[in-house]
Motif scaffolding. Structure first.
Motif, PDB file in Angstrom:
ATOM      1  N   ALA A   8     -15.632  69.543  61.458  1.00 37.04           N
ATOM      2  CA  ALA A   8     -16.888  69.926  62.103  1.00 37.04           C
ATOM      3  C   ALA A   8     -17.959  70.189  61.054  1.00 37.04           C
ATOM      4  CB  ALA A   8     -16.685  71.156  62.977  1.00 37.04           C
ATOM      5  N   ARG A   9     -19.093  69.545  61.222  1.00 35.81           N
ATOM      6  CA  ARG A   9     -20.251  69.807  60.362  1.00 35.81           C
ATOM      7  C   ARG A   9     -21.245  70.730  61.066  1.00 35.81           C
ATOM      8  NH1 ARG A   9     -16.867  67.395  57.955  1.00 35.81           N
ATOM      9  NH2 ARG A   9     -17.128  65.557  56.619  1.00 35.81           N
ATOM     10  N   LEU A  10     -21.260  70.680  62.381  1.00 36.05           N
ATOM     11  CA  LEU A  10     -22.180  71.492  63.159  1.00 36.05           C
ATOM     12  C   LEU A  10     -21.492  71.909  64.445  1.00 36.05           C
ATOM     13  CD1 LEU A  10     -25.106  72.546  63.837  1.00 36.05           C
ATOM     14  CD2 LEU A  10     -25.425  70.365  65.007  1.00 36.05           C
ATOM     15  N   VAL A  11     -21.636  73.177  64.790  1.00 41.16           N
ATOM     16  CA  VAL A  11     -21.157  73.697  66.070  1.00 41.16           C
ATOM     17  C   VAL A  11     -22.314  74.453  66.709  1.00 41.16           C
ATOM     18  CG1 VAL A  11     -19.521  75.199  67.242  1.00 41.16           C
ATOM     19  CG2 VAL A  11     -18.774  73.881  65.241  1.00 41.16           C
ATOM     20  N   GLY A  12     -22.785  73.963  67.830  1.00 37.19           N
ATOM     21  CA  GLY A  12     -23.881  74.613  68.535  1.00 37.19           C
ATOM     22  C   GLY A  12     -23.434  75.064  69.914  1.00 37.19           C
ATOM     23  N   VAL A  13     -23.595  76.343  70.203  1.00 32.06           N
ATOM     24  CA  VAL A  13     -23.180  76.885  71.499  1.00 32.06           C
ATOM     25  C   VAL A  13     -24.335  77.703  72.086  1.00 32.06           C
ATOM     26  CG1 VAL A  13     -20.735  76.943  70.881  1.00 32.06           C
ATOM     27  CG2 VAL A  13     -22.165  78.930  70.397  1.00 32.06           C
ATOM     28  N   ASN A  14     -24.254  77.876  73.414  1.00 30.07           N
ATOM     29  CA  ASN A  14     -25.275  78.655  74.132  1.00 30.07           C
ATOM     30  C   ASN A  14     -26.693  78.142  73.847  1.00 30.07           C
ATOM     31  OD1 ASN A  14     -23.579  80.599  75.473  1.00 30.07           O
ATOM     32  ND2 ASN A  14     -23.267  81.574  73.482  1.00 30.07           N
ATOM     33  N   VAL A  15     -26.844  76.843  73.901  1.00 30.18           N
ATOM     34  CA  VAL A  15     -28.157  76.264  73.602  1.00 30.18           C
ATOM     35  C   VAL A  15     -28.845  75.750  74.863  1.00 30.18           C
ATOM     36  CG1 VAL A  15     -27.613  75.659  71.226  1.00 30.18           C
ATOM     37  CG2 VAL A  15     -27.063  74.050  73.042  1.00 30.18           C
ATOM     38  N   ASN A  16     -28.440  76.301  76.020  1.00 31.23           N
ATOM     39  CA  ASN A  16     -29.018  75.818  77.264  1.00 31.23           C
ATOM     40  C   ASN A  16     -30.518  76.060  77.337  1.00 31.23           C
ATOM     41  OD1 ASN A  16     -27.820  78.533  77.395  1.00 31.23           O
ATOM     42  ND2 ASN A  16     -28.851  78.662  79.368  1.00 31.23           N
ATOM     43  N   THR A  17     -31.026  77.072  76.628  1.00 24.49           N
ATOM     44  CA  THR A  17     -32.473  77.299  76.613  1.00 24.49           C
ATOM     45  C   THR A  17     -33.128  76.745  75.353  1.00 24.49           C
ATOM     46  OG1 THR A  17     -32.188  79.481  75.608  1.00 24.49           O
ATOM     47  CG2 THR A  17     -32.269  79.376  78.024  1.00 24.49           C
ATOM     48  N   ASP A  18     -32.319  76.209  74.452  1.00 26.02           N
ATOM     49  CA  ASP A  18     -32.848  75.669  73.193  1.00 26.02           C
ATOM     50  C   ASP A  18     -32.703  74.147  73.186  1.00 26.02           C
ATOM     51  OD1 ASP A  18     -33.701  78.012  71.724  1.00 26.02           O
ATOM     52  OD2 ASP A  18     -31.583  78.558  71.642  1.00 26.02           O
ATOM     53  N   ARG A  19     -33.444  73.512  74.071  1.00 22.06           N
ATOM     54  CA  ARG A  19     -33.399  72.046  74.119  1.00 22.06           C
ATOM     55  C   ARG A  19     -33.860  71.447  72.801  1.00 22.06           C
ATOM     56  NH1 ARG A  19     -37.499  71.092  77.509  1.00 22.06           N
ATOM     57  NH2 ARG A  19     -36.917  68.920  77.875  1.00 22.06           N
ATOM     58  N   GLU A  20     -34.683  72.192  72.070  1.00 24.72           N
ATOM     59  CA  GLU A  20     -35.166  71.700  70.777  1.00 24.72           C
ATOM     60  C   GLU A  20     -34.014  71.486  69.793  1.00 24.72           C
ATOM     61  OE1 GLU A  20     -38.270  74.016  72.865  1.00 24.72           O
ATOM     62  OE2 GLU A  20     -36.214  74.470  72.225  1.00 24.72           O
ATOM     63  N   PHE A  21     -32.915  72.250  69.961  1.00 25.94           N
ATOM     64  CA  PHE A  21     -31.792  72.060  69.047  1.00 25.94           C
ATOM     65  C   PHE A  21     -31.104  70.724  69.310  1.00 25.94           C
ATOM     66  CE2 PHE A  21     -27.591  72.762  67.211  1.00 25.94           C
ATOM     67  CZ  PHE A  21     -27.952  73.251  65.967  1.00 25.94           C
ATOM     68  N   GLY A  22     -30.998  70.339  70.592  1.00 24.97           N
ATOM     69  CA  GLY A  22     -30.471  69.014  70.900  1.00 24.97           C
ATOM     70  C   GLY A  22     -31.342  67.928  70.314  1.00 24.97           C
ATOM     71  N   LEU A  23     -32.649  68.121  70.399  1.00 32.14           N
ATOM     72  CA  LEU A  23     -33.582  67.163  69.804  1.00 32.14           C
ATOM     73  C   LEU A  23     -33.409  67.110  68.292  1.00 32.14           C
ATOM     74  CD1 LEU A  23     -35.959  65.238  70.149  1.00 32.14           C
ATOM     75  CD2 LEU A  23     -37.483  67.208  70.087  1.00 32.14           C
ATOM     76  N   ALA A  24     -33.185  68.271  67.677  1.00 31.61           N
ATOM     77  CA  ALA A  24     -32.976  68.311  66.227  1.00 31.61           C
ATOM     78  C   ALA A  24     -31.723  67.537  65.831  1.00 31.61           C
ATOM     79  CB  ALA A  24     -32.871  69.767  65.760  1.00 31.61           C
ATOM     80  N   LEU A  25     -30.666  67.644  66.623  1.00 33.16           N
ATOM     81  CA  LEU A  25     -29.446  66.894  66.329  1.00 33.16           C
ATOM     82  C   LEU A  25     -29.707  65.391  66.419  1.00 33.16           C
ATOM     83  CD1 LEU A  25     -26.443  66.543  65.807  1.00 33.16           C
ATOM     84  CD2 LEU A  25     -26.024  66.921  68.243  1.00 33.16           C
ATOM     85  N   LEU A  26     -30.424  64.957  67.443  1.00 32.53           N
ATOM     86  CA  LEU A  26     -30.722  63.531  67.580  1.00 32.53           C
ATOM     87  C   LEU A  26     -31.581  63.036  66.422  1.00 32.53           C
ATOM     88  CD1 LEU A  26     -31.403  63.263  71.419  1.00 32.53           C
ATOM     89  CD2 LEU A  26     -29.295  62.778  70.182  1.00 32.53           C
ATOM     90  N   ARG A  27     -32.531  63.860  65.974  1.00 34.90           N
ATOM     91  CA  ARG A  27     -33.340  63.474  64.810  1.00 34.90           C
ATOM     92  C   ARG A  27     -32.473  63.338  63.565  1.00 34.90           C
ATOM     93  NH1 ARG A  27     -38.316  67.557  66.144  1.00 34.90           N
ATOM     94  NH2 ARG A  27     -39.724  66.041  67.123  1.00 34.90           N
ATOM     95  N   PHE A  28     -31.557  64.289  63.392  1.00 32.76           N
ATOM     96  CA  PHE A  28     -30.657  64.243  62.236  1.00 32.76           C
ATOM     97  C   PHE A  28     -29.822  62.965  62.267  1.00 32.76           C
ATOM     98  CE2 PHE A  28     -26.402  64.919  60.553  1.00 32.76           C
ATOM     99  CZ  PHE A  28     -26.664  65.346  59.262  1.00 32.76           C
ATOM    100  N   LEU A  29     -29.261  62.651  63.419  1.00 30.84           N
ATOM    101  CA  LEU A  29     -28.442  61.440  63.534  1.00 30.84           C
ATOM    102  C   LEU A  29     -29.280  60.187  63.319  1.00 30.84           C
ATOM    103  CD1 LEU A  29     -26.252  62.392  66.633  1.00 30.84           C
ATOM    104  CD2 LEU A  29     -25.583  62.444  64.224  1.00 30.84           C
ATOM    105  N   SER A  30     -30.513  60.214  63.788  1.00 32.40           N
ATOM    106  CA  SER A  30     -31.392  59.065  63.588  1.00 32.40           C
ATOM    107  C   SER A  30     -31.706  58.872  62.111  1.00 32.40           C
ATOM    108  CB  SER A  30     -32.680  59.268  64.391  1.00 32.40           C
ATOM    109  OG  SER A  30     -33.517  58.142  64.285  1.00 32.40           O
ATOM    110  N   ASP A  31     -31.949  59.966  61.406  1.00 33.95           N
ATOM    111  CA  ASP A  31     -32.187  59.877  59.959  1.00 33.95           C
ATOM    112  C   ASP A  31     -30.955  59.357  59.244  1.00 33.95           C
ATOM    113  OD1 ASP A  31     -34.731  60.855  60.326  1.00 33.95           O
ATOM    114  OD2 ASP A  31     -34.210  62.932  59.811  1.00 33.95           O
ATOM    115  N   GLU A  32     -29.773  59.838  59.654  1.00 36.86           N
ATOM    116  CA  GLU A  32     -28.532  59.368  59.037  1.00 36.86           C
ATOM    117  C   GLU A  32     -28.306  57.890  59.327  1.00 36.86           C
ATOM    118  OE1 GLU A  32     -24.860  59.303  57.010  1.00 36.86           O
ATOM    119  OE2 GLU A  32     -26.600  60.637  56.916  1.00 36.86           O
ATOM    120  N   MET A  33     -28.655  57.445  60.515  1.00 36.68           N
ATOM    121  CA  MET A  33     -28.524  56.032  60.861  1.00 36.68           C
ATOM    122  C   MET A  33     -29.415  55.171  59.957  1.00 36.68           C
ATOM    123  SD  MET A  33     -29.046  54.195  64.570  1.00 36.68           S
ATOM    124  CE  MET A  33     -30.805  54.593  64.640  1.00 36.68           C
TER     125      MET A  33
END
Length: 920
Positions: free
Chosen positions: A473-498
């Motif tokens: 595991a590199r990242l574990v995110g929990v209780n982020v139901n009100t932090d949609r921005e964190f999901g967006l941050a993960l997608l940005r990170f994966l896009s940069d890695e791609m």
């Protein structure tokens, strides 16, 4: 001259006569050839008629009555009898050779009498199945092979089936019991040859709803026998066609032309054989059914599927043998020719067949071993697999056999669905455990995000009770139901890695992750699996977060596979995700579908397998949810206490050198002293940063304001939330103090809110303990304090920070003006404008946007280079970010941060946890 003319005419006349003669000869030859051809055709037709009824029965057969006096018939029969006698004379030991052939090609239950095997369980794993299966015996007259006239010689008769041929049976009147006995005997021989579960039988009878081979009904409680709806032949044909497509795809991708070739090359049976028995009524099938049946028959044998058709008039594609019943005991077959009558074996005892079927069914259930444990999913040795080509792990069991999930180029992304309580979280643990046990952290990197209110993945990061973590595991995110921005941050990170991987692939002139790993063996290119549980929360609003997340997710779904980046999206129900209307690329790329019991919209619309799936099971489908890809799997309990944690601790101890994952818990406020950004601060920096809160990013980072000597480098906190305002100013002040040597900076704390005076004085004490000059001014002292520091602007001095709490509370006092002197408010505006260039910065808290505007005056917003908004609506903030529309609604524990020097638009920040003074 006349003489020449006469000679020339004579030559022409002779030539014409010669031509007429040749034409006459050709016409005569043609007539003779035509007559010979007609005679030959007549003989061939007569031969066909004689052979169709049998040479011995030709004399009395009504079909040949009109030809009995025909000389051609006499000649044909004489010739056929001569051929037969010569054949038997040349092959005097033919019956014996046939017996030996069947004995070798049909060993054990395939050819032996039922009393020797009926009721015993098969033991063959079926690497090379028998070539023939016995149906009866035939006899020939001994005189025809040189034996004593009147004697008969018998030999066994068998037909090919599995991998070899289909079988077409045509009944005679009142022979249904005989047909059933024939089919039942063949099936029981097959079922008794192989280990239980190696063969699956499909039964369809156009004329009967349930009473199809009732002696096999004990097997219908397993998948070994399935009785299909007589009105829905299309369902059976679709299912068989689906199996063929799936198996052909699998074998061809592996480089084999057929399932048989793959089995012989690898020494493993990866699929059960299937035998489909179709009972017709002698009438033609509907054209569409007939077309589908022929299509199935053409590709079935290569996929390990054999058809047995009873009274279904059609010509199948592929190899087909025929059995035509003459009466309730006799038949002719394509294996022996129409001239040899076959005495069919008598029916096996019904009670013994039913008992044998029950034993096989019990063995299949026993083979399942009941509910298998999580440990059964794990390999004997950890970390031995390579992820260069794909990821593969069993996630459950079906009738004792493991059911695998494959993540690779063919099935790059997965969609998992199931209502609350259906076992979705348990399935994820089974999947993650299997993958982590097979692949080392160098082969697999996991990014785990859980949007629902819970801690499903929290145990995979270090905790207070268990210091271990999942090394992959590199990242574990929990209780982020009100932090949609964190999901967006993960997608940005994966896009940069791609993009990073794509650039590397271009540099090495390769096209995918497997080739990149070959070309760059020293590089670090693990496959990445990002699991987003309840991902629908990411698209809950129609706003910029949804728009950006949709775009990023679509791009990752399309291009991530070649770079080894895979998405696993889990949800209770995907039906209401409006963001994907008209953009099906995400779901189209999720070719791996896992449906928990009662799941909706995960499988194809016509695939209702999840509706009937029992509890603790899942439908695993690698074919985009189409029914033929269904695999039902019982999922072991992977989330029970002392189950997954045991594996995690073993992996943690094995891979102790791998760093701990980043844990983002949306329900827990971060602590400043535990922040990586705070720990990295040290004295001597030229551009000190005031940290204001934790940024919502994949990496552990913090939002900060550079307090450079440039205009506008002041910080404003806006909002009435006292606790969060204190937190922001506390973090900003402490982080600045950490970047100066003792005595090199001065902090002046002005508190206009009496209820906060204790916290402010405690902060001043801590600053003083660090060796810094720190003083506290009360509400009444703030106007003179502001005036004093304005007057000191022209004096060379050390850096100073004026930290004001509740500035709006003293606005009347600041506005008070003595004749001929500027007011304290004017001095404050001067400090905001000129102070940063002179080394003085203002960090202030205003309890409302309007009050801040009143303080700044017309055009004064330029002096606030950075701000943090607390319980303030986004519509009030346009003036402080170049007039752009701000989409922000206040929520507990979160703030909006904007630095005009670095941000294009405001970002959500998380104020640090500030211990109460009494806690100290």
């Amino acid at each position: 001259m006349r003489r020449k003319v006469v000679e020339q005419r004579a030559r022409v006349t002779n030539a014409l006569e010669a031509l007429r003669h040749q034409i006459g000869l050709a016409l005569g030859a043609a007539r003779n050839a035509h007559s010979d051809a007609e005679d030959a055709l007549t003989k061939l037709r007569l031969e066909q008629l004689v052979l169709s009824v049998g040479l011995d029965r030709a004399e009395n057969d009504p079909k040949l009555a009109e030809h009995r006096g025909d000389p051609a018939m006499t000649a044909v029969r004489a010739w056929l009898e001569n051929v037969r006698s010569r054949f038997y004379a040349d092959w005097a030991d033919g019956p014996g050779q046939l017996r030996d052939l069947v004995a070798s090609a049909a060993p054990g239950p395939a050819g032996r009498p039922g009393g020797e095997w009926l009721g015993r369980l098969g033991t063959s794993e079926g690497m090379r199945p028998p070539e023939l299966w016995r149906i009866g015996e035939a006899t020939v007259d001994g005189s025809s092979v040189g034996r004593t006239p009147g004697t008969t010689l018998s030999f066994d008769v068998a037909v090919p089936l599995l991998d070899e041929s289909h079988l077409s049976i045509t009944s005679a009147p009142k022979t249904r019991p005989t047909v059933d006995a024939l089919v039942e005997g063949l099936l029981m021989r097959v079922l008794s040859t192989f280990t239980p579960g190696a063969v699956k039988v499909h039964l369809w009878d156009v004329g009967q709803l349930t009473a199809v081979l009732p002696n096999f009904y004990a097997l219908s409680r397993t998948s070994a026998v399935t009785v299909h709806d007589p009105t829905r032949l299309v369902d059976l044909l679709d299912e068989l066609a689906g199996h063929i497509r799936r198996i052909h795809t699998h074998t061809m991708q592996a480089g084999y032309p057929s399932l048989r070739a793959m089995r012989e090359a690898t020494g493993k049976r990866v699929e059960p054989w299937r035998i489909a028995v179709l009972y017709g009524n002698g009438e033609d099938l509907a054209p569409e059914h007939l077309r589908d049946l022929k299509r199935v028959a053409t590709g079935a044998l290569a996929a390990g599927i054999s058809l047995i058709l009873v009274d279904v008039p059609t010509v199948l594609g592929g190899s087909v043998e025929t059995i035509s019943l003459l009466d309730d005991r006799r038949a002719v077959t394509s294996m022996t020719g129409s001239g040899v009558e076959v005495r069919l074996d008598p029916a096996l005892p019904a009670g013994q067949v039913a008992g044998a079927a029950a034993r096989i069914a019990d063995a299949i259930v026993t083979r399942q071993g009941g509910p298998r444990s999580f440990a059964d999913l794990l390999p004997t040795e950890f970390g031995q697999e390579s992820s260069a080509r794909e990821l593969r792990t069993p996630v459950g069991f079906h009738e004792g056999e493991p059911v695998e999930v494959v993540i690779g180029d063919a099935t790059p992304h997965a969609l998992i669905g199931g209502p609350s309580g259906s076992g979705k979280t348990n399935f994820l643990y089974a999947l993650l455990g299997g993958l982590a046990a097979r692949y080392s952290p160098d082969e697999l990197a996991l990014y785990l995000l859980d949007f629902k209110e819970g801690v499903s993945f929290a145990g995979l990061a270090p905790g207070k009770k268990d210091e271990s973590w999942l090394p992959h595991a590199r990242l574990v995110g929990v209780n982020v139901n009100t932090d949609r921005e964190f999901g967006l941050a993960l997608l940005r990170f994966l896009s940069d890695e791609m993009r990073r991987r794509s650039a590397a692939a271009k540099e090495f002139e390769v096209t995918n992750i497997a080739e990149l790993r070959d070309a760059d063996p020293n590089g670090h290119w693990p496959r990445i699996v990002a699991v987003i549980d309840e991902f629908q929360y990411l698209f809950a609003e129609r706003d910029s977060v949804t728009a950006m997340a949709t775009s990023l997710l679509e791009d990752l779904a399309r291009r991530g596979r070649s770079q080894g980046i895979h998405l696993i999206l889990a949800s209770q129900d995907i039906a209401g995700i409006d963001a994907f209307w008209g953009k099906p690329a995400v779901f189209e790329q999720c070719t791996l579908r896992i449906a928990m019991p009662k799941a909706r919209r995960v499988l194809a619309e016509s695939n209702q397998a999840a509706v009937a799936a029992p509890r603790w099971h899942a439908v695993v489908n690698h074919e985009s949810g189409v029914a033929h890809g269904n695999q039902l799997a019982h999922i072991p309990d992977a989330s029970a206490k002392n189950t997954f944690p045991v594996l995690q601790r073993q992996l943690w101890q094995r891979y102790a050198t791998h760093g701990r994952p980043r844990l983002f818990d949306g329900a827990v406020a971060p602590r400043l002293d535990e922040s990586t950004a705070f720990a990295a601060l040290e004295p001597g920096t030229d551009r000190p940063r005031a940290l204001v809160g934790q940024s919502i990013e994949v990496t552990d980072n913090a939002h900060g304001v550079e307090m450079a000597s440039t205009p506008g480098r002041n910080l404003a906190v806006m909002g009435s939330s006292t606790a969060e305002a204190l937190s922001v100013l506390d973090a900003a002040t402490r982080s600045l103090a950490r970047q100066y040597p003792a005595g090199a900076v001065e902090f002046v704390l002005g508190c206009a809110v009496d209820t906060c005076l204790g916290e402010v004085r405690a902060l001043a004490d801590d600053l003083a303990a660090l060796g810094h000059k720190a003083g506290v001014a009360t509400a009444g002292e703030i106007p003179s304090l502001v005036t004093e520091h304005t007057e000191r602007l022209s004096e060379p001095d050390s850096d100073r920070f004026l930290v004001l709490y509740g500035v709006d509370a003293v606005l009347p006092a600041l506005e008070r003006k003595e004749p001929g002197k500027p007011s304290a408010l004017e001095h404050l505006r001067t400090l905001l404008k000129q102070g940063p260039a002179k080394g003085l910065h203002v960090l202030g808290w205003w309890r409302g946007v309007a009050r801040l505007k009143d303080t700044l005056g017309f055009g004064g917003t330029e002096e606030i280079g950075a701000w943090v908004a607390l319980d303030v609506q986004g519509s009030e903030l346009a003036a402080f970010c170049a007039g752009q529309v701000v989409q922000w609604s206040p929520r507990a524990g979160r703030a909006l941060f904007f630095d005009r020097g670095t941000h294009a638009s405001p970002e959500v920040t998380i104020p640090f946890h500030r211990p109460e003074v009494t806690d100290a």
